[in-house]
Design an enzyme around this catalytic site. Sequence first.
Site, PDB file in Angstrom:
ATOM      1  N   GLU A   1      -6.142  44.207  59.050  1.00  0.00           N
ATOM      2  CA  GLU A   1      -7.374  44.585  59.746  1.00  0.00           C
ATOM      3  C   GLU A   1      -7.350  46.054  60.156  1.00  0.00           C
ATOM      4  O   GLU A   1      -8.401  46.661  60.361  1.00  0.00           O
ATOM      5  CB  GLU A   1      -7.569  43.731  60.994  1.00  0.00           C
ATOM      6  CG  GLU A   1      -7.921  42.284  60.703  1.00  0.00           C
ATOM      7  CD  GLU A   1      -8.137  41.495  61.961  1.00  0.00           C
ATOM      8  OE1 GLU A   1      -9.297  41.066  62.186  1.00  0.00           O
ATOM      9  OE2 GLU A   1      -7.176  41.309  62.731  1.00  0.00           O
TER      10      GLU A   1
ATOM     11  N   TYR B   1     -33.195  53.865  74.462  1.00  0.00           N
ATOM     12  CA  TYR B   1     -32.406  52.939  73.656  1.00  0.00           C
ATOM     13  C   TYR B   1     -31.936  53.547  72.346  1.00  0.00           C
ATOM     14  O   TYR B   1     -30.885  53.177  71.836  1.00  0.00           O
ATOM     15  CB  TYR B   1     -33.137  51.610  73.418  1.00  0.00           C
ATOM     16  CG  TYR B   1     -34.530  51.723  72.845  1.00  0.00           C
ATOM     17  CD1 TYR B   1     -34.729  51.952  71.506  1.00  0.00           C
ATOM     18  CD2 TYR B   1     -35.629  51.570  73.673  1.00  0.00           C
ATOM     19  CE1 TYR B   1     -36.003  52.046  70.989  1.00  0.00           C
ATOM     20  CE2 TYR B   1     -36.909  51.653  73.164  1.00  0.00           C
ATOM     21  CZ  TYR B   1     -37.096  51.888  71.817  1.00  0.00           C
ATOM     22  OH  TYR B   1     -38.356  51.988  71.313  1.00  0.00           O
TER      23      TYR B   1
ATOM     24  N   VAL C   1     -11.520  42.613  70.630  1.00  0.00           N
ATOM     25  CA  VAL C   1     -12.930  42.794  70.965  1.00  0.00           C
ATOM     26  C   VAL C   1     -13.083  42.936  72.477  1.00  0.00           C
ATOM     27  O   VAL C   1     -13.993  43.609  72.956  1.00  0.00           O
ATOM     28  CB  VAL C   1     -13.837  41.669  70.414  1.00  0.00           C
ATOM     29  CG1 VAL C   1     -13.876  41.693  68.896  1.00  0.00           C
ATOM     30  CG2 VAL C   1     -13.442  40.306  70.922  1.00  0.00           C
ATOM     31  N   GLU C   2     -12.194  42.318  73.240  1.00  0.00           N
ATOM     32  CA  GLU C   2     -12.230  42.442  74.690  1.00  0.00           C
ATOM     33  C   GLU C   2     -12.081  43.899  75.130  1.00  0.00           C
ATOM     34  O   GLU C   2     -12.792  44.364  76.021  1.00  0.00           O
ATOM     35  CB  GLU C   2     -11.112  41.598  75.335  1.00  0.00           C
ATOM     36  CG  GLU C   2     -11.321  40.106  75.216  1.00  0.00           C
ATOM     37  CD  GLU C   2     -10.797  39.483  73.923  1.00  0.00           C
ATOM     38  OE1 GLU C   2     -10.716  38.250  73.868  1.00  0.00           O
ATOM     39  OE2 GLU C   2     -10.479  40.216  72.961  1.00  0.00           O
TER      40      GLU C   2
ATOM     41  N   LYS D   1     -17.957  39.260  66.495  1.00  0.00           N
ATOM     42  CA  LYS D   1     -17.228  39.673  65.292  1.00  0.00           C
ATOM     43  C   LYS D   1     -17.464  38.583  64.239  1.00  0.00           C
ATOM     44  O   LYS D   1     -16.753  37.582  64.192  1.00  0.00           O
ATOM     45  CB  LYS D   1     -15.745  39.839  65.614  1.00  0.00           C
ATOM     46  CG  LYS D   1     -14.926  40.401  64.475  1.00  0.00           C
ATOM     47  CD  LYS D   1     -13.482  40.619  64.931  1.00  0.00           C
ATOM     48  CE  LYS D   1     -12.623  41.097  63.785  1.00  0.00           C
ATOM     49  NZ  LYS D   1     -11.202  41.211  64.190  1.00  0.00           N
TER      50      LYS D   1
END
Length: 122
Positions: A21, A53, A72-73, A98
């Site tokens: 990864e 935005y 991801v945290e 994800k």
Amino acid sequence: MDRVLIEALELETVIGVYDWERTIRQRLSLDLELATDIRPAAATDDLAKTLDYAAISQRIARFADEHEFALVETFAERLAQLLIDEFSIPWLRLTLRKPGAVPTAAAVGVRIERGKRMERTQ
């Protein structure tokens, strides 16, 4: 408090705990609710008086390009703090997905809330 929404923002970044990864870019999908008071912008029709935005989305894309995380945290936590700091956002809810991380799930991810919810005053 009013909220500006950014939904299903697609990003590519290096993220993951496995060696393979760390050599590829993977897709993330992000949903945001950003607290703000839209009344000043609505009264004047002035973009400078609300959360932009487009600018926020561009900053998120740049963040994804500039950083590599295992979790991801970590991505979610660091991004939330950056948005709060750079755009003076009092509260946000961020959902980070994800897709494809678990073959039998559409996506995995986290949802976090940071900052203080502000109640609208009249």
